[in-house]
Design a protein around this motif. Structure first.
Motif, PDB file in Angstrom:
ATOM      1  N   ASP A 244      -8.828 -42.614  -4.455  1.00  0.00           N
ATOM      2  CA  ASP A 244      -7.814 -43.151  -3.436  1.00  0.00           C
ATOM      3  C   ASP A 244      -6.611 -43.331  -3.650  1.00  0.00           C
ATOM      4  O   ASP A 244      -5.857 -43.656  -2.979  1.00  0.00           O
ATOM      5  N   ARG A 245      -6.139 -43.173  -4.999  1.00  0.00           N
ATOM      6  CA  ARG A 245      -4.820 -43.122  -5.350  1.00  0.00           C
ATOM      7  C   ARG A 245      -4.221 -41.641  -6.061  1.00  0.00           C
ATOM      8  O   ARG A 245      -4.963 -40.996  -6.596  1.00  0.00           O
ATOM      9  N   LEU A 246      -2.845 -41.443  -5.783  1.00  0.00           N
ATOM     10  CA  LEU A 246      -2.186 -40.024  -6.263  1.00  0.00           C
ATOM     11  C   LEU A 246      -1.427 -40.287  -7.221  1.00  0.00           C
ATOM     12  O   LEU A 246      -0.473 -41.287  -6.986  1.00  0.00           O
ATOM     13  N   LEU A 320       2.070 -45.292   9.158  1.00  0.00           N
ATOM     14  CA  LEU A 320       2.177 -45.067   7.709  1.00  0.00           C
ATOM     15  C   LEU A 320       2.314 -46.245   6.843  1.00  0.00           C
ATOM     16  O   LEU A 320       2.714 -47.348   7.415  1.00  0.00           O
ATOM     17  N   GLY A 321       1.553 -46.275   5.740  1.00  0.00           N
ATOM     18  CA  GLY A 321       1.832 -47.392   5.103  1.00  0.00           C
ATOM     19  C   GLY A 321       1.569 -46.850   3.390  1.00  0.00           C
ATOM     20  O   GLY A 321       0.844 -45.864   3.076  1.00  0.00           O
ATOM     21  N   GLY A 322       2.026 -47.695   2.461  1.00  0.00           N
ATOM     22  CA  GLY A 322       2.031 -47.427   1.167  1.00  0.00           C
ATOM     23  C   GLY A 322       2.161 -48.418   0.008  1.00  0.00           C
ATOM     24  O   GLY A 322       2.947 -49.642   0.476  1.00  0.00           O
ATOM     25  N   HIS A 327      -1.547 -46.221  -3.736  1.00  0.00           N
ATOM     26  CA  HIS A 327      -2.665 -46.168  -2.158  1.00  0.00           C
ATOM     27  C   HIS A 327      -1.556 -45.966  -1.243  1.00  0.00           C
ATOM     28  O   HIS A 327      -0.321 -46.538  -0.865  1.00  0.00           O
ATOM     29  N   THR A 328      -1.941 -44.807  -0.297  1.00  0.00           N
ATOM     30  CA  THR A 328      -1.090 -44.404   0.716  1.00  0.00           C
ATOM     31  C   THR A 328      -1.955 -44.273   1.912  1.00  0.00           C
ATOM     32  O   THR A 328      -2.974 -43.798   1.827  1.00  0.00           O
ATOM     33  N   PHE A 329      -1.664 -44.568   2.956  1.00  0.00           N
ATOM     34  CA  PHE A 329      -2.311 -44.959   4.234  1.00  0.00           C
ATOM     35  C   PHE A 329      -1.926 -44.074   5.291  1.00  0.00           C
ATOM     36  O   PHE A 329      -0.922 -44.385   5.780  1.00  0.00           O
ATOM     37  N   PHE A 330      -2.226 -42.857   5.804  1.00  0.00           N
ATOM     38  CA  PHE A 330      -1.829 -42.136   6.963  1.00  0.00           C
ATOM     39  C   PHE A 330      -2.561 -42.496   8.139  1.00  0.00           C
ATOM     40  O   PHE A 330      -3.753 -42.346   8.098  1.00  0.00           O
ATOM     41  N   GLY A 336      -5.759 -43.962   8.809  1.00  0.00           N
ATOM     42  CA  GLY A 336      -5.252 -45.016   8.263  1.00  0.00           C
ATOM     43  C   GLY A 336      -5.939 -45.886   7.097  1.00  0.00           C
ATOM     44  O   GLY A 336      -5.512 -46.942   6.657  1.00  0.00           O
ATOM     45  N   PHE A 337      -6.578 -45.035   6.408  1.00  0.00           N
ATOM     46  CA  PHE A 337      -7.228 -45.774   5.129  1.00  0.00           C
ATOM     47  C   PHE A 337      -6.590 -44.867   3.936  1.00  0.00           C
ATOM     48  O   PHE A 337      -6.083 -43.892   4.096  1.00  0.00           O
ATOM     49  N   ASP A 338      -6.920 -45.303   2.776  1.00  0.00           N
ATOM     50  CA  ASP A 338      -6.109 -45.056   1.445  1.00  0.00           C
ATOM     51  C   ASP A 338      -6.897 -43.723   0.977  1.00  0.00           C
ATOM     52  O   ASP A 338      -8.055 -43.950   0.641  1.00  0.00           O
ATOM     53  N   ASP A 339      -6.392 -42.632   0.993  1.00  0.00           N
ATOM     54  CA  ASP A 339      -7.083 -41.329   0.627  1.00  0.00           C
ATOM     55  C   ASP A 339      -6.166 -40.393  -0.293  1.00  0.00           C
ATOM     56  O   ASP A 339      -5.146 -39.934   0.077  1.00  0.00           O
TER      57      ASP A 339
END
Length: 460
Positions: A244-246, A320-322, A327-330, A336-339
């Motif tokens: 879930d993190r890049l 968008l969130g981060g 964790h980034t949330f598109f 809208g979940f972290d992928d």
């Protein structure tokens, strides 16, 4: 009576050592408790998936037994990255799921990331599970007529992403999964998008024999950096233990930390959603807000924690969130979940329009900064200290103090942050300055503040 260790109930999930803190008896009771909550919410189905740790299959089996005892239909999607559990749950409007994963913790850890009624559960909703589990332990099994079906959703996940992501040209990339579960899906996903993929440690191995699967630690990116430098790869992607993190590295070996990545994603999203709100956590660079606003967006700083960011995004309908953690949330074009896997595809979609992706990434604004500095303390001390600092701290040259999560001091030429971790008893510090002189001054102010109010002399 089953013994339940209260320390495994964290701010955002459940995590502990197997089998001393978390075991199959624990998972069975957790299944019963989550099943009871799910029924109360009017849902009849529950999705579970698990990572590649040695203990994950047996924990999944016990959890499923507990859920079925409450009469639920369990949809077991097997050994998959955490985002695929969320994907199936959102795509099929099911509302309740658990990913069994130790994420980037050491091999003897495991845990449960939970979602009910379409929302990640956190804080008191996690803590209160302990009492519900103890109460159920005193009651006989319901022997309700639940069921389980096992399905493979990986092809559907890849198909859904390939229908959305279009690269301007094929790219040659390296992927380092750190022997985490991301390696089961990532190479196939990126090849399906037309990429040539060099695989590093993409075989799932719960002992993590090569390096720890945590791209937030620069040491864990050394193999990827070396490979990208010495090969024809244009860029390197690294995933954490549950996908879930890049992490991102350029051709020259520069690490592009997640807050800088977020600037690029924000600029892209705002082309299609002008004025959209973008949420980021208090650990992010001051450049994040500046660049979001320069691109016509609404920048909203919020508390650290993937569950907290997700909830805030829902509250304000953010695109968008981060988080600094990766964790980034598109929400735009996604759920809208972290992928971390999907985030990687969005990154390549942007970069494929350029002949030299590394130049684009390295041009993103960056000041002199520190990584997270963690000061170990006794249980309860960090939160108590932050309360004192919020009430009494003096930071002479700061222009503004933000206290939504710890104390963040904004300066004309940088920022300083002190916050209490919600997962371990540590004080987290982070600093950024326009140049070395700015950074040194800001660090000195925080050091003096901590000396005065906590009597601690930190090395920062």
């Amino acid at each position: 009576m089953t013994q339940i260790n209260p320390n495994v109930f964290k701010a955002y999930d459940i995590r502990g050592i197997f089998p001393t803190q978390i075991n199959t008896e624990f998972a069975l009771l957790l299944g019963r408790a989550l099943g009871a909550r799910t029924k109360q919410l009017g849902h009849t189905q529950f999705v579970i998936g698990f990572d590649g740790r040695h203990s994950s299959p047996e924990l999944a089996k016990a959890l499923s037994t507990g859920l079925q005892d409450q009469g639920l239909e369990v949809i077991n999607i097997g050994m998959v990255p955490t985002p695929l559990v969320y994907f199936y749950t959102y795509a099929h409007h099911i509302g309740a799921c658990v990913a069994i994963t130790g994420s980037h913790n050491p091999p003897d850890y495991n845990g449960f990331k939970m979602m009910l009624d379409g929302k990640a559960i956190y804080g008191e909703a996690v803590i209160s599970l302990k009492q519900e589990m103890l109460s159920l332990d005193q009651q006989p099994l319901l022997k309700a007529s639940g069921s389980e079906k096992n399905i493979n959703i990986i092809p559907d996940y890849i198909k859904r992403i390939c229908s959305d992501i279009k690269l301007a040209r094929p790219m040659h990339i390296a992927i380092d999964a750190g022997n985490g579960i991301g390696g089961k899906v990532a190479p196939e996903l990126f090849r399906s998008l037309g990429c040539t993929v060099d695989e590093l440690f993409c075989d799932v191995n719960a002992d993590f024999p090569n390096h720890h699967p945590d791209p937030a630690d620069p040491h864990n990116l050394e193999d990827l950096i070396k490979h990208v430098k010495e090969s024809d790869c244009e860029i390197g992607l690294a995933f954490d233990g549950d996908g879930d993190r890049l992490g991102v590295v350029t051709k020259s070996g520069e690490i592009i930390w997640p807050d800088r990545q977020l600037i690029l994603y924000s600029q892209d999203v705002l082309k299609r959603e002008p004025g959209a709100t973008i949420v980021f956590d208090v650990k992010c660079s001051r450049h994040v807000a500046e660049q979001i606003e320069a691109a016509g967006g609404t920048a909203l700083m919020w508390q650290t924690g993937h569950s907290l960011i997700k909830q805030k995004m829902k509250d304000v309908n953010a695109a968008l969130g981060g988080e600094m953690s990766g964790h980034t949330f598109f929400k735009e074009r996604w759920y809208g979940f972290d992928d971390g896997l999907y985030t990687g595809t969005r990154l390549l979609e942007i970069l494929s329009a350029y002949n030299n992706p590394s130049t684009v990434l390295e041009a993103l604004p960056q000041d002199k900064n520190t990584p997270e500095i963690k000061v170990e303390m006794q249980e309860g001390q960090p939160h108590a200290l932050i309360k004192v600092l919020q009430e009494k701290a003096s930071l002479p040259t700061a222009k503004r103090l933000i206290t939504i999560d710890g104390i963040r001091a904004e300066y004309e030429d940088g920022f300083g942050l002190a916050r209490a971790s919600n997962t371990t008893p540590v004080l987290v510090l982070r600093f950024e300055g326009r140049n070395e002189e700015s950074l040194a001054r800001i660090k000195a102010e925080f050091k003096a503040m901590l000396k005065e109010h906590a009597g601690i002399d930190v090395v920062i």
